[in-house]
Write a protein that holds these residues in place. Structure first.
Motif, PDB file in Angstrom:
ATOM      1  N   PHE A   1      37.703  62.240  41.377  1.00 10.99           N
ATOM      2  CA  PHE A   1      37.890  61.271  41.998  1.00 10.99           C
ATOM      3  C   PHE A   1      38.129  60.232  41.130  1.00 10.99           C
ATOM      4  CE2 PHE A   1      39.209  63.112  46.543  1.00 10.99           C
ATOM      5  CZ  PHE A   1      39.823  64.563  45.803  1.00 10.99           C
ATOM      6  N   ASN A   2      39.318  59.403  41.185  1.00  9.52           N
ATOM      7  CA  ASN A   2      39.457  58.133  41.101  1.00  9.52           C
ATOM      8  C   ASN A   2      39.316  57.414  42.052  1.00  9.52           C
ATOM      9  OD1 ASN A   2      41.246  57.480  42.723  1.00  9.52           O
ATOM     10  ND2 ASN A   2      42.989  57.874  41.222  1.00  9.52           N
ATOM     11  N   ASN A   3      38.339  56.287  41.604  1.00 11.95           N
ATOM     12  CA  ASN A   3      37.996  55.413  42.915  1.00 11.95           C
ATOM     13  C   ASN A   3      38.599  55.229  44.258  1.00 11.95           C
ATOM     14  OD1 ASN A   3      35.984  54.733  40.890  1.00 11.95           O
ATOM     15  ND2 ASN A   3      36.410  52.464  40.326  1.00 11.95           N
ATOM     16  N   ASP A   4      39.690  54.736  43.997  1.00 12.77           N
ATOM     17  CA  ASP A   4      40.610  54.643  45.310  1.00 12.77           C
ATOM     18  C   ASP A   4      40.769  56.091  46.289  1.00 12.77           C
ATOM     19  OD1 ASP A   4      41.620  52.567  44.905  1.00 12.77           O
ATOM     20  OD2 ASP A   4      42.994  52.912  44.212  1.00 12.77           O
ATOM     21  N   GLN A   5      40.252  57.563  45.469  1.00 10.39           N
ATOM     22  CA  GLN A   5      40.185  58.160  46.708  1.00 10.39           C
ATOM     23  C   GLN A   5      38.501  58.765  46.763  1.00 10.39           C
ATOM     24  OE1 GLN A   5      41.930  60.933  42.861  1.00 10.39           O
ATOM     25  NE2 GLN A   5      43.724  60.822  43.474  1.00 10.39           N
ATOM     26  N   VAL A   6      37.984  58.493  45.775  1.00  8.23           N
ATOM     27  CA  VAL A   6      36.819  58.342  46.383  1.00  8.23           C
ATOM     28  C   VAL A   6      36.573  57.354  48.335  1.00  8.23           C
ATOM     29  CG1 VAL A   6      34.076  58.041  45.965  1.00  8.23           C
ATOM     30  CG2 VAL A   6      35.241  58.866  44.466  1.00  8.23           C
ATOM     31  N   LEU A   7      36.487  55.916  47.803  1.00  6.36           N
ATOM     32  CA  LEU A   7      36.871  55.735  48.316  1.00  6.36           C
ATOM     33  C   LEU A   7      37.260  55.842  49.864  1.00  6.36           C
ATOM     34  CD1 LEU A   7      35.228  52.768  49.726  1.00  6.36           C
ATOM     35  CD2 LEU A   7      37.245  51.506  49.060  1.00  6.36           C
TER      36      LEU A   7
ATOM     37  N   PHE B   1      32.437  46.853  36.415  1.00  9.21           N
ATOM     38  CA  PHE B   1      32.695  47.574  37.705  1.00  9.21           C
ATOM     39  C   PHE B   1      33.074  47.428  38.015  1.00  9.21           C
ATOM     40  CE2 PHE B   1      28.317  46.552  35.760  1.00  9.21           C
ATOM     41  CZ  PHE B   1      27.071  47.293  36.394  1.00  9.21           C
ATOM     42  N   ASP B   2      34.089  47.896  39.732  1.00 15.64           N
ATOM     43  CA  ASP B   2      34.494  48.218  40.165  1.00 15.64           C
ATOM     44  C   ASP B   2      34.313  47.525  41.312  1.00 15.64           C
ATOM     45  OD1 ASP B   2      36.853  48.185  41.355  1.00 15.64           O
ATOM     46  OD2 ASP B   2      36.798  50.158  41.926  1.00 15.64           O
ATOM     47  N   ASP B   3      33.960  45.539  41.680  1.00 16.83           N
ATOM     48  CA  ASP B   3      33.058  45.370  42.739  1.00 16.83           C
ATOM     49  C   ASP B   3      34.948  45.267  43.579  1.00 16.83           C
ATOM     50  OD1 ASP B   3      31.209  43.789  40.940  1.00 16.83           O
ATOM     51  OD2 ASP B   3      32.731  42.548  40.211  1.00 16.83           O
ATOM     52  N   SER B   4      35.670  45.562  43.590  1.00 15.53           N
ATOM     53  CA  SER B   4      36.913  45.952  45.032  1.00 15.53           C
ATOM     54  C   SER B   4      36.288  46.841  45.484  1.00 15.53           C
ATOM     55  CB  SER B   4      38.020  46.260  44.319  1.00 15.53           C
ATOM     56  OG  SER B   4      38.494  47.511  43.915  1.00 15.53           O
ATOM     57  N   TYR B   5      34.974  48.188  45.434  1.00 13.54           N
ATOM     58  CA  TYR B   5      35.038  49.087  45.984  1.00 13.54           C
ATOM     59  C   TYR B   5      33.696  49.002  47.200  1.00 13.54           C
ATOM     60  CZ  TYR B   5      33.122  53.881  46.984  1.00 13.54           C
ATOM     61  OH  TYR B   5      32.537  55.336  47.525  1.00 13.54           O
TER      62      TYR B   5
ATOM     63  N   GLY C   1      47.541  58.339  40.540  1.00 12.43           N
ATOM     64  CA  GLY C   1      48.010  57.188  39.033  1.00 12.43           C
ATOM     65  C   GLY C   1      47.339  56.340  39.379  1.00 12.43           C
ATOM     66  N   SER C   2      46.333  55.595  39.975  1.00 13.94           N
ATOM     67  CA  SER C   2      45.414  54.494  41.285  1.00 13.94           C
ATOM     68  C   SER C   2      45.412  54.163  39.517  1.00 13.94           C
ATOM     69  CB  SER C   2      44.677  54.363  41.312  1.00 13.94           C
ATOM     70  OG  SER C   2      44.315  54.104  41.330  1.00 13.94           O
ATOM     71  N   ALA C   3      45.141  52.791  39.620  1.00 19.41           N
ATOM     72  CA  ALA C   3      44.405  52.289  37.654  1.00 19.41           C
ATOM     73  C   ALA C   3      43.498  51.330  37.575  1.00 19.41           C
ATOM     74  CB  ALA C   3      45.623  51.357  37.301  1.00 19.41           C
ATOM     75  N   ARG C   4      42.577  52.134  39.329  1.00 22.21           N
ATOM     76  CA  ARG C   4      41.380  50.554  39.194  1.00 22.21           C
ATOM     77  C   ARG C   4      40.632  52.171  38.474  1.00 22.21           C
ATOM     78  NH1 ARG C   4      41.040  47.186  43.866  1.00 22.21           N
ATOM     79  NH2 ARG C   4      42.914  47.765  45.702  1.00 22.21           N
ATOM     80  N   ASN C   5      39.733  51.698  37.910  1.00 16.67           N
ATOM     81  CA  ASN C   5      38.744  51.975  37.034  1.00 16.67           C
ATOM     82  C   ASN C   5      36.870  51.348  37.022  1.00 16.67           C
ATOM     83  OD1 ASN C   5      39.066  50.028  35.105  1.00 16.67           O
ATOM     84  ND2 ASN C   5      40.464  50.886  33.915  1.00 16.67           N
ATOM     85  N   GLY C   6      36.213  51.589  36.292  1.00 18.32           N
ATOM     86  CA  GLY C   6      35.001  50.847  36.491  1.00 18.32           C
ATOM     87  C   GLY C   6      34.191  51.774  37.542  1.00 18.32           C
ATOM     88  N   LEU C   7      32.251  51.174  36.666  1.00 16.37           N
ATOM     89  CA  LEU C   7      31.586  51.790  37.926  1.00 16.37           C
ATOM     90  C   LEU C   7      32.029  51.173  39.265  1.00 16.37           C
ATOM     91  CD1 LEU C   7      28.902  51.056  35.214  1.00 16.37           C
ATOM     92  CD2 LEU C   7      29.987  53.422  35.682  1.00 16.37           C
ATOM     93  N   ILE C   8      31.516  52.632  40.704  1.00 14.50           N
ATOM     94  CA  ILE C   8      31.389  52.372  41.233  1.00 14.50           C
ATOM     95  C   ILE C   8      30.319  51.925  41.530  1.00 14.50           C
ATOM     96  CG2 ILE C   8      30.992  53.379  43.835  1.00 14.50           C
ATOM     97  CD1 ILE C   8      33.778  54.788  43.396  1.00 14.50           C
ATOM     98  N   LEU C   9      29.451  52.107  41.423  1.00 14.58           N
ATOM     99  CA  LEU C   9      27.916  51.424  41.620  1.00 14.58           C
ATOM    100  C   LEU C   9      27.775  50.261  40.924  1.00 14.58           C
ATOM    101  CD1 LEU C   9      25.523  53.780  39.180  1.00 14.58           C
ATOM    102  CD2 LEU C   9      25.643  54.311  41.218  1.00 14.58           C
TER     103      LEU C   9
ATOM    104  N   TYR D   1      25.540  59.681  34.481  1.00 17.05           N
ATOM    105  CA  TYR D   1      25.859  60.442  35.698  1.00 17.05           C
ATOM    106  C   TYR D   1      25.544  59.540  37.402  1.00 17.05           C
ATOM    107  CZ  TYR D   1      21.822  63.771  38.101  1.00 17.05           C
ATOM    108  OH  TYR D   1      21.661  64.502  38.711  1.00 17.05           O
ATOM    109  N   PHE D   2      25.156  58.622  38.329  1.00 16.25           N
ATOM    110  CA  PHE D   2      24.492  58.926  39.442  1.00 16.25           C
ATOM    111  C   PHE D   2      25.974  58.417  39.795  1.00 16.25           C
ATOM    112  CE2 PHE D   2      19.947  58.820  38.782  1.00 16.25           C
ATOM    113  CZ  PHE D   2      19.755  60.001  40.411  1.00 16.25           C
ATOM    114  N   ASN D   3      26.742  57.661  38.803  1.00 18.46           N
ATOM    115  CA  ASN D   3      28.269  57.152  38.928  1.00 18.46           C
ATOM    116  C   ASN D   3      29.265  57.685  39.286  1.00 18.46           C
ATOM    117  OD1 ASN D   3      29.938  54.920  39.125  1.00 18.46           O
ATOM    118  ND2 ASN D   3      31.367  55.943  38.599  1.00 18.46           N
ATOM    119  N   THR D   4      29.301  59.328  38.570  1.00 17.83           N
ATOM    120  CA  THR D   4      29.645  60.675  38.748  1.00 17.83           C
ATOM    121  C   THR D   4      29.473  61.669  40.018  1.00 17.83           C
ATOM    122  OG1 THR D   4      28.311  61.133  37.233  1.00 17.83           O
ATOM    123  CG2 THR D   4      30.309  60.040  35.982  1.00 17.83           C
ATOM    124  N   LYS D   5      28.291  61.832  40.333  1.00 11.64           N
ATOM    125  CA  LYS D   5      27.716  62.292  40.970  1.00 11.64           C
ATOM    126  C   LYS D   5      27.858  61.987  42.529  1.00 11.64           C
ATOM    127  CE  LYS D   5      23.142  64.674  42.210  1.00 11.64           C
ATOM    128  NZ  LYS D   5      22.033  65.188  41.902  1.00 11.64           N
TER     129      LYS D   5
END
Length: 357
Positions: free
Chosen positions: A234-240, A317-321, A272-280, A142-146
Motif C-alpha cells: 500500500f502507499n502511505n495514504d492507503q496505510v493511514l 520522511f512523510d511527516d504528514s502521516y 495514484g497518491s503521490a505521497r511517499n517517504g518513510l512513515i517511520l 524493513y520496518f517501514n514496509t513491514k
C-alpha cells in the motif's frame, strides 16, 4: 510425476531412502519478495517435481495474491501451540514417495526469534541436509514496509514506533542465524540482499532460480516466471486509511459485506497518491540505525551482506502521516462512507463507476 487437480500423481516410484535429502528453507525476511517466490514455486510444482524437487502442500496455508507458505511447518519446528505432530515425518514420506531429492519450504518466519523443538531438530538432522536462504534489507526500510503490511493485513492499531519496539527481535540477525548454524551447520546458510535493481528484470524470482540451480545442480531455465507484481505494498495514504479503519471500525473483518465493498473502492481511489517517504519518524529511524549496528556488522563480516544506511538527514520522511488534522479528516470520511445512513450512496457510486448499472 504428473500434477492433476492440485495433486501430485506418481507414475513411477524409485527409492532413495538410504540417502539424505536436501531441505531448502527459504526463510524471508518479511517484505523481501517472499510472496513472489512462493507463487513461483506453487505455479511450477509439476515442473519442479519432474526435476526431483518437491514443494509440499502439507503444513501450508494459502492466500490468493500472497502465496502458499509453510506456516504450520514453522510452528512445528519452533514448538508453538500451532504445532502439528508427525508433520515432518509426513513431509519425508511424501518426498520419498515421489522420488524427490530436494524439498523446498518457504515462509518468512523461519528466520525469527524463538527456540527450536529438540525432537524436530533431531529428526531433521537425521534425514536432511539443510540449506537456509534469507533475503535481507536494511532495518529502516524493513520496518517501514513491514509496519505497512501489518496495518493493512493484520489490523495493527499502533504507531510505527510501537511496532518497532514490539518486533525489534526480528533484526537480531546474529542470534537467529547462529541458532540455525549451531543445529544444521554453517555451510548451507546463505544470505542475500533484497535489491530489485540487482535482479534480472527487477524480479527476485530469477535470483531464487539461480540459487536453486546452484544448490541442486539442476537446470531450471525452463521454469515459468509470472509477469505481474505479487502482493504489492500500500502507499502511505492507503496505510493511514487502514490504520483509522483498525482503530475506529474494528479492522477489515469487522465490516459488513457492503462496507467492505465501499472500503475497497475507497482504497482503490487512492492508488495514484503521490505521497511517499518513510512513515517511520526520524527518531525511530535514528534508533534503528544505531541499535542495529552490531547485527549489520555481523552479516557484513559473516555473510557478506553490506547495508549502507545514508545519513538520516538524507532520507525522505512523510511527516504528514503523524498529522492529527489529516487523521481526523480520514476518520470523518470513513464515518460518512461506512455509516448505515450514507453507505447506500457510496454503494451506488461504486456500482455506477464499475459499470454494474
Amino acid at each position: 510425476i504428473r500434477f492433476r487437480g492440485g495433486v501430485l500423481t506418481p507414475y513411477r516410484v524409485k527409492c532413495r531412502s538410504t540417502m539424505k535429502k536436501k531441505l531448502i528453507v527459504h526463510g524471508g525476511m518479511h517484505k523481501t519478495g517472499s510472496s513472489a517466490i512462493q507463487t513461483l514455486l506453487q505455479n511450477n510444482r509439476d515442473f519442479l517435481a519432474e526435476k526431483g524437487v518437491l514443494f509440499p502442500v502439507a503444513g501450508t496455508i494459502y492466500h490468493p495474491g500472497i502465496g502458499r507458505r509453510h506456516f504450520y511447518v514453522r510452528e512445528t519446528l519452533f514448538d508453538t501451540h500451532e504445532r502439528v505432530d508427525g508433520l515432518f515425518n509426513d513431509l519425508l514420506i511424501e518426498a520419498k514417495r515421489y522420488d524427490c531429492h530436494t524439498v523446498i519450504l518457504s515462509y518468512e518466519n523461519f528466520l525469527s526469534p524463538g527456540n527450536f523443538s529438540p525432537d524436530i531438530v533431531e529428526f531433521i538432522q537425521k534425514n536432511f541436509n539443510v540449506h537456509l536462504l534469507c533475503y535481507f534489507r536494511d532495518p529502516i526500510n524493513y520496518f517501514n514496509t513491514k509496519y505497512k503490511e501489518w496495518v493493512r493485513r493484520l489490523n495493527f492499531q499502533g504507531e510505527p514506533g510501537d511496532f518497532v519496539l514490539s518486533h525489534f527481535g526480528y533484526i537480531n540477525w546474529e542470534e537467529m542465524l547462529e541458532r540455525w548454524m549451531t543445529h544444521f551447520g554453517s555451510e548451507g546458510v546463505a544470505c542475500r540482499e533484497f535489491d530489485k535493481a540487482a535482479f534480472l528484470d527487477g524480479k527476485i524470482e530469477f535470483d531464487f532460480i539461480e540459487y536453486l540451480s546452484k544448490v541442486t545442480g539442476v537446470d531450471f531455465s525452463g521454469i515459468s516466471v509470472g509477469g505481474s507484481a505479487v502482493n504489492p505494498s500500500f502507499n502511505n495514504d492507503q496505510v493511514l486509511v487502514s490504520l483509522m479503519r483498525n482503530r475506529y471500525f474494528g479492522g477489515y473483518q469487522a465490516l459488513s459485506p457492503r462496507q467492505k465493498k465501499i472500503y475497497r473502492s475507497y482504497i482503490r481511489s487512492l492508488d495514484g497518491s503521490a505521497r511517499n517517504g518513510l512513515i517511520l519518524s526520524k527518531t525511530v529511524a535514528n534508533f534503528l540505525k544505531s541499535h542495529s549496528e552490531g547485527d549489520r556488522e555481523y552479516v557484513a563480516k559473516r555473510m557478506g551482506v553490506v547495508f549502507d544506511i545514508p545519513a538520516i538527514s538524507n532520507l525522505s520522511f512523510d511527516d504528514s502521516y503523524q498529522c492529527i488534522h489529516r487523521r481526523a479528516q480520514i476518520k470523518r470520511s470513513l464515518e460518512r462512507r461506512l455509516s448505515s445512513r450514507f453507505s447506500w450512496i457510496y454503494s451506488a457510486n461504486t456500482w455506477i463507476t464499475s459499470g454494474q448499472i
